[in-house]
Design a protein around this motif. Structure first.
Motif, PDB file in Angstrom:
ATOM      1  N   LEU A  12     -49.474 -24.139  20.713  1.00 51.12           N
ATOM      2  CA  LEU A  12     -50.608 -24.450  19.834  1.00 51.12           C
ATOM      3  C   LEU A  12     -50.097 -25.197  18.602  1.00 51.12           C
ATOM      4  O   LEU A  12     -49.802 -24.584  17.573  1.00 51.12           O
ATOM      5  CB  LEU A  12     -51.312 -23.159  19.400  1.00 51.12           C
ATOM      6  CG  LEU A  12     -52.125 -22.406  20.450  1.00 51.12           C
ATOM      7  CD1 LEU A  12     -52.591 -21.070  19.898  1.00 51.12           C
ATOM      8  CD2 LEU A  12     -53.319 -23.229  20.898  1.00 51.12           C
ATOM      9  N   PRO A  13     -49.983 -26.526  18.676  1.00 48.29           N
ATOM     10  CA  PRO A  13     -49.465 -27.307  17.543  1.00 48.29           C
ATOM     11  C   PRO A  13     -50.267 -27.126  16.261  1.00 48.29           C
ATOM     12  O   PRO A  13     -49.742 -27.320  15.173  1.00 48.29           O
ATOM     13  CB  PRO A  13     -49.572 -28.757  18.045  1.00 48.29           C
ATOM     14  CG  PRO A  13     -49.563 -28.650  19.532  1.00 48.29           C
ATOM     15  CD  PRO A  13     -50.271 -27.379  19.849  1.00 48.29           C
ATOM     16  N   VAL A  14     -51.543 -26.725  16.389  1.00 48.14           N
ATOM     17  CA  VAL A  14     -52.382 -26.551  15.213  1.00 48.14           C
ATOM     18  C   VAL A  14     -51.874 -25.424  14.315  1.00 48.14           C
ATOM     19  O   VAL A  14     -52.250 -25.320  13.143  1.00 48.14           O
ATOM     20  CB  VAL A  14     -53.844 -26.275  15.649  1.00 48.14           C
ATOM     21  CG1 VAL A  14     -53.990 -24.893  16.239  1.00 48.14           C
ATOM     22  CG2 VAL A  14     -54.800 -26.460  14.474  1.00 48.14           C
ATOM     23  N   ASN A  15     -50.986 -24.566  14.837  1.00 51.00           N
ATOM     24  CA  ASN A  15     -50.409 -23.504  14.005  1.00 51.00           C
ATOM     25  C   ASN A  15     -49.457 -24.052  12.941  1.00 51.00           C
ATOM     26  O   ASN A  15     -49.175 -23.375  11.950  1.00 51.00           O
ATOM     27  CB  ASN A  15     -49.647 -22.501  14.873  1.00 51.00           C
ATOM     28  CG  ASN A  15     -50.577 -21.536  15.580  1.00 51.00           C
ATOM     29  OD1 ASN A  15     -51.735 -21.371  15.198  1.00 51.00           O
ATOM     30  ND2 ASN A  15     -50.087 -20.897  16.629  1.00 51.00           N
ATOM     31  N   LEU A  16     -48.945 -25.270  13.155  1.00 51.50           N
ATOM     32  CA  LEU A  16     -47.988 -25.839  12.205  1.00 51.50           C
ATOM     33  C   LEU A  16     -48.583 -26.029  10.816  1.00 51.50           C
ATOM     34  O   LEU A  16     -47.994 -25.569   9.823  1.00 51.50           O
ATOM     35  CB  LEU A  16     -47.440 -27.163  12.751  1.00 51.50           C
ATOM     36  CG  LEU A  16     -46.439 -27.887  11.849  1.00 51.50           C
ATOM     37  CD1 LEU A  16     -45.223 -27.009  11.582  1.00 51.50           C
ATOM     38  CD2 LEU A  16     -46.023 -29.211  12.475  1.00 51.50           C
ATOM     39  N   PRO A  17     -49.740 -26.706  10.659  1.00 51.21           N
ATOM     40  CA  PRO A  17     -50.293 -26.843   9.304  1.00 51.21           C
ATOM     41  C   PRO A  17     -50.667 -25.515   8.672  1.00 51.21           C
ATOM     42  O   PRO A  17     -50.544 -25.348   7.453  1.00 51.21           O
ATOM     43  CB  PRO A  17     -51.525 -27.744   9.500  1.00 51.21           C
ATOM     44  CG  PRO A  17     -51.837 -27.695  10.950  1.00 51.21           C
ATOM     45  CD  PRO A  17     -50.536 -27.477  11.646  1.00 51.21           C
ATOM     46  N   LEU A  18     -51.099 -24.539   9.486  1.00 53.98           N
ATOM     47  CA  LEU A  18     -51.413 -23.228   8.911  1.00 53.98           C
ATOM     48  C   LEU A  18     -50.147 -22.537   8.422  1.00 53.98           C
ATOM     49  O   LEU A  18     -50.144 -21.904   7.359  1.00 53.98           O
ATOM     50  CB  LEU A  18     -52.126 -22.358   9.946  1.00 53.98           C
ATOM     51  CG  LEU A  18     -52.527 -20.969   9.452  1.00 53.98           C
ATOM     52  CD1 LEU A  18     -53.506 -21.065   8.293  1.00 53.98           C
ATOM     53  CD2 LEU A  18     -53.132 -20.141  10.581  1.00 53.98           C
ATOM     54  N   ALA A  19     -49.063 -22.655   9.182  1.00 57.79           N
ATOM     55  CA  ALA A  19     -47.793 -22.063   8.757  1.00 57.79           C
ATOM     56  C   ALA A  19     -47.312 -22.691   7.456  1.00 57.79           C
ATOM     57  O   ALA A  19     -46.841 -21.991   6.544  1.00 57.79           O
ATOM     58  CB  ALA A  19     -46.746 -22.240   9.851  1.00 57.79           C
ATOM     59  N   LEU A  20     -47.443 -24.020   7.319  1.00 60.64           N
ATOM     60  CA  LEU A  20     -47.051 -24.708   6.085  1.00 60.64           C
ATOM     61  C   LEU A  20     -47.934 -24.279   4.920  1.00 60.64           C
ATOM     62  O   LEU A  20     -47.470 -24.125   3.791  1.00 60.64           O
ATOM     63  CB  LEU A  20     -47.121 -26.218   6.281  1.00 60.64           C
ATOM     64  CG  LEU A  20     -46.080 -26.825   7.227  1.00 60.64           C
ATOM     65  CD1 LEU A  20     -46.331 -28.321   7.402  1.00 60.64           C
ATOM     66  CD2 LEU A  20     -44.663 -26.586   6.702  1.00 60.64           C
ATOM     67  N   PHE A  21     -49.230 -24.093   5.190  1.00 63.87           N
ATOM     68  CA  PHE A  21     -50.162 -23.640   4.151  1.00 63.87           C
ATOM     69  C   PHE A  21     -49.747 -22.263   3.627  1.00 63.87           C
ATOM     70  O   PHE A  21     -49.680 -22.038   2.417  1.00 63.87           O
ATOM     71  CB  PHE A  21     -51.579 -23.597   4.720  1.00 63.87           C
ATOM     72  CG  PHE A  21     -52.606 -23.044   3.769  1.00 63.87           C
ATOM     73  CD1 PHE A  21     -53.142 -23.837   2.765  1.00 63.87           C
ATOM     74  CD2 PHE A  21     -53.036 -21.728   3.875  1.00 63.87           C
ATOM     75  CE1 PHE A  21     -54.089 -23.320   1.889  1.00 63.87           C
ATOM     76  CE2 PHE A  21     -53.970 -21.205   3.002  1.00 63.87           C
ATOM     77  CZ  PHE A  21     -54.506 -22.011   2.004  1.00 63.87           C
ATOM     78  N   LEU A  22     -49.464 -21.342   4.544  1.00 66.70           N
ATOM     79  CA  LEU A  22     -49.064 -19.989   4.135  1.00 66.70           C
ATOM     80  C   LEU A  22     -47.715 -20.003   3.428  1.00 66.70           C
ATOM     81  O   LEU A  22     -47.503 -19.269   2.448  1.00 66.70           O
ATOM     82  CB  LEU A  22     -49.011 -19.071   5.354  1.00 66.70           C
ATOM     83  CG  LEU A  22     -50.362 -18.680   5.953  1.00 66.70           C
ATOM     84  CD1 LEU A  22     -50.164 -17.922   7.263  1.00 66.70           C
ATOM     85  CD2 LEU A  22     -51.161 -17.830   4.977  1.00 66.70           C
ATOM     86  N   LEU A  23     -46.798 -20.843   3.912  1.00 63.61           N
ATOM     87  CA  LEU A  23     -45.487 -20.938   3.274  1.00 63.61           C
ATOM     88  C   LEU A  23     -45.619 -21.441   1.845  1.00 63.61           C
ATOM     89  O   LEU A  23     -44.963 -20.924   0.922  1.00 63.61           O
ATOM     90  CB  LEU A  23     -44.593 -21.879   4.089  1.00 63.61           C
ATOM     91  CG  LEU A  23     -43.096 -21.866   3.766  1.00 63.61           C
ATOM     92  CD1 LEU A  23     -42.507 -20.480   3.960  1.00 63.61           C
ATOM     93  CD2 LEU A  23     -42.366 -22.887   4.615  1.00 63.61           C
ATOM     94  N   ALA A  24     -46.482 -22.444   1.639  1.00 63.65           N
ATOM     95  CA  ALA A  24     -46.721 -22.961   0.290  1.00 63.65           C
ATOM     96  C   ALA A  24     -47.323 -21.878  -0.595  1.00 63.65           C
ATOM     97  O   ALA A  24     -46.937 -21.728  -1.767  1.00 63.65           O
ATOM     98  CB  ALA A  24     -47.653 -24.175   0.350  1.00 63.65           C
ATOM     99  N   CYS A  25     -48.256 -21.106  -0.044  1.00 59.35           N
ATOM    100  CA  CYS A  25     -48.849 -20.002  -0.810  1.00 59.35           C
ATOM    101  C   CYS A  25     -47.794 -18.975  -1.205  1.00 59.35           C
ATOM    102  O   CYS A  25     -47.807 -18.444  -2.314  1.00 59.35           O
ATOM    103  CB  CYS A  25     -49.949 -19.328   0.011  1.00 59.35           C
ATOM    104  SG  CYS A  25     -51.441 -20.310   0.210  1.00 59.35           S
ATOM    105  N   GLY A  26     -46.885 -18.692  -0.282  1.00 59.04           N
ATOM    106  CA  GLY A  26     -45.828 -17.733  -0.574  1.00 59.04           C
ATOM    107  C   GLY A  26     -44.903 -18.204  -1.677  1.00 59.04           C
ATOM    108  O   GLY A  26     -44.505 -17.419  -2.557  1.00 59.04           O
TER     109      GLY A  26
END
Length: 409
Positions: free
Chosen positions: A31-45
């Motif tokens: 599911l490549p769409v998980n990549l932008p969500l992972a980056l979003f959460l990483l930025a939030c962290g």
């Protein structure tokens, strides 16, 4: 000394990110769409760590702030790309066109580089003591930050608009395709996450520009925690219903064919999907379906519902009905929209509600049992559909009917 409450909330946020991001990245291949969500959460962290580093690690704060600043500029594009991907009827993949959403990242990186060249005193004055810049590089950094923050706030507003428009279109396509939306609709937590996210950004912007707080630091930390938790929770469980529908159609079309034929068919399907996407907002302008044909299809759909009760199948979709009637899904959809002035979701649920009415009046089963018997997957969706169709809740309908019987006697 840092507030213990802030410390605990921050550690919980970082812990949530550290747990969620590896899981999301592990699914990127499928599911490549998980990549932008992972980056979003990483930025939030990373941003969640700012208060702790600022107080507890003052010596390292200059380097950390320079590294953390560009993560602000990842939030808008990453969230938009995730929503775009999860609502797509095709398998989402990053492409060059997506780079335009990261237009602010390059100037942000340049500003971060300049922040590293500030003297310790100048950096402390600007980012800790909130004093005016006294050197040329300090003035340039201050002005650049202000300009980027203003552009960033505009990007946030525009991203919110894009997301809202995308979700409206997605919901419409779901109604045109499925008779039940459980597990397919975008979770309401996404809306809450978006609202909290925009509120946090506005608060940060207001705090820096107006030199005052809309909320205290603890309130901001709680909002940030809610944002990260909801985005992670939503992202780890959500799948695109439209994509699953398209993949199911592709598999069915390839049944009984050898590998070469299946690949050729897949290419044809891909071309067809691109054409459909281009015509998404041009409803049936060049359809060959005549009024007489549409009327016959409408009669056939109502007849098969009456005689075979297909609506009792909780997994009934436009594709299934199309196969059963041996009629093009596009023709069925056009007939529903133009001839019957409804959509697939409401059409099927109308039949389900009519089947549920006598069962409710019999009062031999619970509302949930009736809902499941007539094809609904959940009590809540049955209540909503029933009230929309009848104007009353199931209990009110039963009560009104009983009152009418007593009055007639």
């Amino acid at each position: 000394m840092i507030d213990p409450v802030i410390l605990v909330l921050t550690l919980v946020m970082v812990g949530q990110v550290l747990l969620s991001v590896p899981v999301l990245l592990g699914k990127v291949k499928h599911l490549p769409v998980n990549l932008p969500l992972a980056l979003f959460l990483l930025a939030c962290g990373v941003l969640a760590m700012v208060p702790i580093v600022r107080i507890q690690f003052l010596e390292e704060y200059q380097v950390f702030s320079a590294l953390a600043f560009p993560t602000f500029l990842l939030l808008c594009p990453c969230l938009w790309l995730y929503v775009e991907g999860i609502t797509s009827h095709q398998r989402w993949k990053p492409n060059r066109g997506h780079s335009r959403h990261f237009a602010l990242l390059l100037p942000g990186l340049l500003v971060s580089a300049m922040m590293l060249f500030l003297s310790k005193e100048e950096h402390t004055a600007l980012f800790i003591d909130d004093l005016d810049a006294t050197t040329l590089i300090g003035i340039v950094v201050s002005i650049s930050l202000l300009v980027i923050m203003v552009l960033w706030l505009g990007q946030c507003i525009y991203t919110t608009y894009l997301i809202a428009r995308r979700l409206i279109l997605y919901k419409k396509r779901l109604k045109d395709t499925f008779s039940n939306h459980e597990g397919k609709e975008l979770n309401w937590l996404l809306f809450i996450a978006g609202s909290i996210w925009l509120l946090i950004l506005s608060t940060a912007f207001y705090s820096n520009i107006m030199n005052s707080l809309l909320f205290n630091v603890r309130a901001e930390a709680v909002l940030s925690l809610l944002l990260i938790w909801s985005a992670a929770h939503y992202g780890l469980q959500q799948k695109s219903g439209l994509l699953e529908y398209e993949e199911e159609s592709d598999r069915e079309l390839c049944q009984g064919e050898d590998r070469l034929e299946c690949n050729e068919r897949a290419e044809a399907i891909k071309v067809n999907k691109i054409a459909l996407a281009e015509r998404e907002n041009k409803k049936y302008q060049r359809s060959a379906l005549s009024v007489e044909q549409a009327n016959r299809i409408a009669i056939k759909m109502n007849e098969v519902m009456k005689t075979e009760a297909l609506y009792l199948d909780s997994t009934l979709s436009l594709q299934k009905l199309s196969r059963h009637l041996t009629i093009s899904p596009n023709y069925i959809s056009q007939t529903l929209n133009e001839t019957l002035s409804t959509n697939f979701f409401d059409f099927i649920n109308q039949w389900r509600i009519e089947a549920a009415k006598p069962k409710i009046l019999e009062n031999k089963s619970t509302i949930l049992e009736v809902a499941l018997e007539v094809g609904f997957n959940a009590r809540s969706s049955f209540y909503k559909a029933f009230k929309q169709e009848v104007g009353l809740s199931p209990r009110e309908f039963r009560k009104q009917h009983c009152s009418s019987l007593k009055a007639s006697k």
